[in-house]
Structure formats: C-alpha cells, structure tokens
Design a protein around this motif. Structure first.
Motif, PDB file in Angstrom:
ATOM      1  N   ALA A 258      39.186  63.714  17.777  1.00  0.00           N
ATOM      2  CA  ALA A 258      40.430  62.965  17.610  1.00  0.00           C
ATOM      3  C   ALA A 258      40.934  62.405  18.929  1.00  0.00           C
ATOM      4  O   ALA A 258      41.511  61.322  18.983  1.00  0.00           O
ATOM      5  CB  ALA A 258      41.491  63.866  16.980  1.00  0.00           C
ATOM      6  N   SER A 259      40.731  63.149  20.004  1.00  0.00           N
ATOM      7  CA  SER A 259      41.163  62.719  21.331  1.00  0.00           C
ATOM      8  C   SER A 259      40.655  63.759  22.321  1.00  0.00           C
ATOM      9  O   SER A 259      39.981  64.718  21.935  1.00  0.00           O
ATOM     10  CB  SER A 259      42.695  62.641  21.406  1.00  0.00           C
ATOM     11  N   ILE A 264      39.045  67.429  15.242  1.00  0.00           N
ATOM     12  CA  ILE A 264      39.353  67.628  13.829  1.00  0.00           C
ATOM     13  C   ILE A 264      38.029  67.892  13.113  1.00  0.00           C
ATOM     14  O   ILE A 264      37.052  67.171  13.322  1.00  0.00           O
ATOM     15  CB  ILE A 264      40.037  66.398  13.205  1.00  0.00           C
ATOM     16  N   THR A 284      38.951  57.068  12.649  1.00  0.00           N
ATOM     17  CA  THR A 284      38.831  57.452  14.063  1.00  0.00           C
ATOM     18  C   THR A 284      38.987  56.231  14.962  1.00  0.00           C
ATOM     19  O   THR A 284      39.691  56.276  15.986  1.00  0.00           O
ATOM     20  CB  THR A 284      37.469  58.116  14.327  1.00  0.00           C
ATOM     21  N   ILE A 287      42.713  55.081  14.947  1.00  0.00           N
ATOM     22  CA  ILE A 287      43.548  56.008  15.716  1.00  0.00           C
ATOM     23  C   ILE A 287      43.374  55.750  17.214  1.00  0.00           C
ATOM     24  O   ILE A 287      44.341  55.722  17.986  1.00  0.00           O
ATOM     25  CB  ILE A 287      43.194  57.468  15.385  1.00  0.00           C
ATOM     26  N   ASN A 288      42.124  55.547  17.624  1.00  0.00           N
ATOM     27  CA  ASN A 288      41.843  55.297  19.040  1.00  0.00           C
ATOM     28  C   ASN A 288      42.496  54.013  19.538  1.00  0.00           C
ATOM     29  O   ASN A 288      42.875  53.917  20.714  1.00  0.00           O
ATOM     30  CB  ASN A 288      40.335  55.222  19.276  1.00  0.00           C
TER      31      ASN A 288
END
Length: 327
Positions: A258-259, A264, A284, A287-288
């Motif tokens: 996730a970062s 996750i 993904t 979100i990035n």
C-alpha cells in the motif's frame, strides 16, 4: 496557473522580499536534483551571497506548486520559504554533528532496514548500498541511518547509506545489512492484524468502541511502531516473515504494498472472480497517484504468496491481463 508561470512569479516575489528585508544578501535560483522515491525533481535553492561554502536551503518546487494549487497565496508561500531559510541558518552551526556518520559504532547502533522501488530509484542504484528482495522483482532493501539524535533534527530523521559513506567507515555491506536487519527486528517487530483488529485497536486508543464491522477479511502488515509507521513495509525483509504470514493467514494470499508505511494482504479465498486481481492492481495504482505523496509510494505491482512453496511471485498489470485472457 501553469507550472512555469508559477515559478517565474514565485522567483520575482521572493527576490523582492529578499532585497527589501534582507538587503539582497541572499541569492536564490532553481536547480534540478534527485529525490528518493520520486525521481528527477526541481528545487528552489537559497544561499548566502557572502558566506564561504554556505549550505544552501533546498525546497522542492513541486511541493510549493502543490501548496499554491491547494489555495495558499504567493505571500504565504514566500513566508514559508524565508522561514525555512531562517531555520536552516539557525541550525547550521549544529551540522558539525555529521562527523558521527563516519563513526562505525554510531552507524552500527543507528542503522535499520528500509525498502524502496528499484524502478523509481534506478538512477541512484549504483550509488547506494542495496539488496534485491527475493520474489519482489521491483523492490530493494536499503540501509537507513537514524539521525533523530542530531540537534538540528526536530522529530525523526534518517539518511540513506551510500556506497561512499560505507567505504569510508570500513564496514562491509554484508555485516551492515545484517546489523541493520537485527536492529529493525528488535526495535520494530513484525505485526500482523486483521483489518477488523486494526480498526478496533485504533478506536480503542481513542477510548471509543469501533463502529466498523467488516465482512471481507484482509490483513494489515507492518511493525509495532504505530499507525502509518515510517518504515512498516520493510517487515517483508525480516527473518521469519513468510512463516508468520503463512501461519496467520492460513492460505495463499496477495500482498499489496500500500505504501512504505504498511502492506495490505488479501487471502486468496476472498478473490471471488478472476478480474479481481486486475481491480486490485488498478486500486493500487490509483491510491499511489491520488492518495499518497510521491515519497510514500512503493510499488504499483502486487505479489502472490504461495504458502506451500513459501515463494513470492510479482504480478504486474500485464501479467494479470494475460492470465484473464487465458481463463
């Protein structure tokens, strides 16, 4: 306002302030540089015209432009830039502490493991100490040195171990990676929580009962340093990581970086249809690009963990589309 026009206007306003308030004793200019986990970045530099070998204040221009687009005025941005310069000048005399970075004992005591994208940071791979992470084709482990104890650092801070620094302190790459990993595992142990447990823990820390009741079972994997750990994703390099993940999840699963803060994990039984993997990859990617700051991003890929083979396979968007066509 377009980026180039913003730069021109910012430079004009900044020079006016510097000439008016500081009598032109400082010079400011733009310079291209490199930002870890981001890539090529343009910086605004401010330096003392008269001081010999002055350490210039460097501020990433995209961060300033982002602030402008979020509603900050030019005057507020110029204030922030001048304040940043004043703060760096105040602490300049304390930079002498950097001699500690050449002390092998300080390095051993304060080293820890980090992870980063090999793809994003390919331009500096020949300059830094790194190791490939088995199964994660686009990820590498690096060594960071905690410098939070330096007087010029407020809060937390770290520097990446570059080859030149490693050579100067006379510690082998193999030894330092092992020491850094042991430091990480001891100080910030692996933690695996179901998403329900993570929500419950968060609300309980606020003295509240969790209002969230989740149906799907997923896991949040990181270290014990708290929510949004600075370096939680590095647990995938820990000894026993695969074994702990296998015993907790109990089946094959998909790992989503996730970062840099956490991972996750989605059990395979939660994948109800073949295109769900593509949806995870798309999620993904979005979100990035939308949620995370550039320096928080780790990878656009996901990784399948086979618990019977104890092996990890990188899944890219192209591989996912190929698999769906075969089905």
């Amino acid at each position: 306002m377009e980026y180039d026009l913003f730069k021109t206007e910012l430079m004009n306003k900044l020079n006016n302030r510097l000439n008016t308030e500081l009598h032109g004793s400082f010079t400011c200019y733009y310079e291209n540089g490199y930002r870890v986990n981001v890539g090529d970045t343009e910086y605004l530099l401010i330096a003392d015209r008269d001081a010999f070998n002055d350490i210039a204040t460097r501020i990433a221009v995209p961060d300033l432009y982002d602030g402008f687009n979020k509603g900050y005025t030019f005057d507020e941005i110029v204030d922030a830039v001048i304040n940043a310069r004043a703060e760096s000048s105040r602490t300049k005399d304390e930079y002498g502490e950097t001699y500690k970075l050449f002390d092998p004992d300080f390095i051993r005591e304060n080293s820890y493991i980090g992870v980063m994208s090999a793809t994003t940071n390919r331009k500096i791979l020949d300059q830094i100490a790194y190791q490939k992470v088995e199964g994660y084709d686009d990820l590498i482990s690096i060594i960071r040195i905690d410098v939070s104890s330096f007087r010029c650092i407020e809060g937390t801070g770290s520097v990446i171990m570059f080859n030149e620094l490693m050579d100067s302190v006379g510690i082998s790459r193999t030894e330092l990676f092992e020491v850094a990993k042991q430091n990480s595992q001891t100080r910030n142990p692996l933690q695996i929580l179901s998403t329900q447990e993570a929500y419950d823990e968060y609300y309980h820390s606020l003295g509240l009962e969790s209002p969230v009741k989740l149906g799907a079972k997923m896991f949040i994997v990181g270290d014990t340093s708290g929510v949004r750990s600075e370096n939680g994703a590095a647990v995938l390099t820990y000894d026993g990581f695969k074994e702990k993940l296998a015993s907790t999840v109990g089946e094959n699963c998909y790992i989503m970086p996730a970062s840099v803060h956490e991972l996750i994990v989605m059990p395979e039984s939660q994948i109800s249809r073949p295109d769900r993997i593509s949806l995870m990859l798309n999620h993904t990617y979005m979100i990035n690009r939308i949620v995370l700051a550039p320096n928080e991003r780790l990878s656009d890929n996901i990784y399948k963990f086979d618990i019977s083979k104890m092996s990890v396979q990188t899944i890219t968007a192209e591989q996912s589309r190929t698999s769906e066509r075969e089905l």
